[in-house]
Design an enzyme around this catalytic site. Structure first.
Site, PDB file in Angstrom:
ATOM      1  N   ASP A 250       0.848  -1.193   0.000  1.00 43.40           N
ATOM      2  CA  ASP A 250       0.000   0.000   0.000  1.00 43.40           C
ATOM      3  C   ASP A 250       0.880   1.238   0.000  1.00 43.40           C
ATOM      4  OD1 ASP A 250      -2.122   1.691  -0.010  1.00 43.40           O
ATOM      5  OD2 ASP A 250      -2.829   1.237   2.019  1.00 43.40           O
ATOM      6  N   GLY A 324      -9.274  10.194   5.068  1.00 43.70           N
ATOM      7  CA  GLY A 324      -8.539  11.367   4.606  1.00 43.70           C
ATOM      8  C   GLY A 324      -7.112  11.417   5.113  1.00 43.70           C
ATOM      9  N   SER A 326      -5.126   8.866   4.963  1.00 44.01           N
ATOM     10  CA  SER A 326      -4.349   7.911   4.179  1.00 44.01           C
ATOM     11  C   SER A 326      -3.133   8.570   3.546  1.00 44.01           C
ATOM     12  CB  SER A 326      -5.217   7.303   3.081  1.00 44.01           C
ATOM     13  OG  SER A 326      -6.107   6.362   3.608  1.00 44.01           O
ATOM     14  N   SER A 342      -1.912   3.560   6.097  1.00 45.10           N
ATOM     15  CA  SER A 342      -2.620   2.681   5.173  1.00 45.10           C
ATOM     16  C   SER A 342      -4.110   2.665   5.488  1.00 45.10           C
ATOM     17  CB  SER A 342      -2.049   1.261   5.234  1.00 45.10           C
ATOM     18  OG  SER A 342      -2.823   0.360   4.466  1.00 45.10           O
TER      19      SER A 342
END
Length: 368
Positions: A250, A324, A326, A342
């Site tokens: 990720d 948000g 992330s 992640s």
């Protein structure tokens, strides 16, 4: 005695990193390790405020913990190498500022204690726990939907499988009797379709991660789950995607254009290195939704089964993260970067360590 590896001359662990701050965002004070407690608090009010709220530490306590954590990290790295196959994991307790190192050979306890750490003797080595994780990774596609992930937990010397509430038996049937099943809410990625601060992918929003010389790293699902639309910040073109991986990993890389100059900062905290914090150490993150939040580092090398796909190699924390955040950066108060947000649930925030991101794209971090 167990087999030994040749010790490295450096006691520093290389890994992870911190949040990218683009041109025009707040400046920075000197690296935290050289600041007095009042200067540290004045230079990093957001970080100190979060550590006070989430960890109960004032500026002086935060700075003292920072120094002890750095020393513990160097000790862990040295012992990991010298103990060889006897090494069974390590963790740091922020309440006592003590590092504990687990070994499978009782004869190695003296070496651990001579290095200033506490020793505990356990049955399975770190390599054996990791082998079980790899075994589960190999059959991930056959896992029932109720199984949300798994990881090696050094503190309990076991492999933990996480399952949805009420699904313990189903998880145990999949993973076998040599694991410990823990119930937890389903993890989700923290992308958001709202406009706002940080950077936007079309109408979606994520947070910048670590600055690199040509841009910044962030979460891969920010590209994969949004269709990889136009990148912007505050309405200004930001750049282009340099690479992205999700699921599996990720992480992603944004190559910024001439409108922006990546800086080696997380908020007002300079990025001074990429030393991995020990399990149990205090860490903080900065994201575009929740700002600064702090907690402690959990187990590494976790497999997490999101609805959108499975990701391996993540590190857990109990830091608060929300939609948000992330891609936002994890960092220690000493300026050692840890990774990018992640996803998770109400109890856990997972982050992707930086080392594999830099290796995947051949990137170099920007230091403050």
């Amino acid at each position: 005695m167990t087999a030994r590896k040749v010790a490295r001359t450096s006691g520093v662990v290389l890994a992870a990193a911190a949040l990218a701050i683009l041109n025009g965002m707040p400046g920075s004070a000197q690296p935290a390790s050289t600041d007095s407690a009042p200067a540290f608090e004045a230079a990093h009010p957001g970080l100190v405020s979060a550590m006070q709220r989430d960890l109960g530490l004032d500026a002086a306590e935060a700075r003292t913990l920072m120094v002890k954590q750095d020393a513990a990290t160097a000790t862990e790295d040295s012992l990991r190498t010298s103990l060889g196959s006897s090494f069974a994991g390590a963790w740091f307790d922020i309440s006592t500022a003590k590092l504990t190192v687990a070994v499978t050979d009782a004869a190695d306890a003296a070496e651990v204690e001579a290095a200033g750490a506490e020793a505990t003797v356990v049955a399975r080595s770190a390599a054996q726990l990791d082998a079980k994780v790899a075994q589960l990774n190999a059959v991930e596609k056959s896992a029932p939907a109720s199984v949300t992930g798994w990881y090696a937990d050094s503190k309990t010397n076991s492999v933990v499988v996480t399952a949805l509430p009420g699904k313990t038996a189903e998880a145990a049937a999949f993973a076998g009797s040599d694991v410990r099943v823990v119930e937890a809410d389903a993890p989700t990625t923290f992308a958001n379709i709202k406009g706002g601060d940080a950077y936007n992918i079309g109408s979606s929003r994520c947070s910048a991660g670590l600055s690199v010389t040509t841009g910044f790293v962030t979460a891969g699902h920010c590209q994969a789950l949004t269709g990889g639309g136009a990148l912007s910040r505050n309405g200004t073109s930001l750049g282009t995607w340099g690479g992205s991986s999700f699921p599996g990993y990720d992480y992603a890389y944004v190559r910024t254009n001439s409108n922006w100059t990546p800086q080696g900062l997380v908020g007002s905290v300079r990025v001074v290195g990429t030393t991995v914090a020990a399990q149990g150490a205090a860490i903080c993150k900065s994201g575009s939704t929740t700002g600064w939040t702090c907690g402690t580092r959990g187990a590494a090398n976790q497999t997490v089964r999101y609805a959108e796909g499975t990701v391996t190699g993540l590190t857990a924390s109990n830091v608060l993260c929300q939609a948000g955040d992330s891609g936002g950066g994890f960092i220690t108060s000493a300026g050692q970067g840890q990774g990018v947000v992640s996803g998770g649930n109400t109890a856990t925030c997972y982050y992707n360590p930086l080392g594999e991101i830099l290796s995947a794209y051949g990137l170099t971090i920007v230091r403050g």
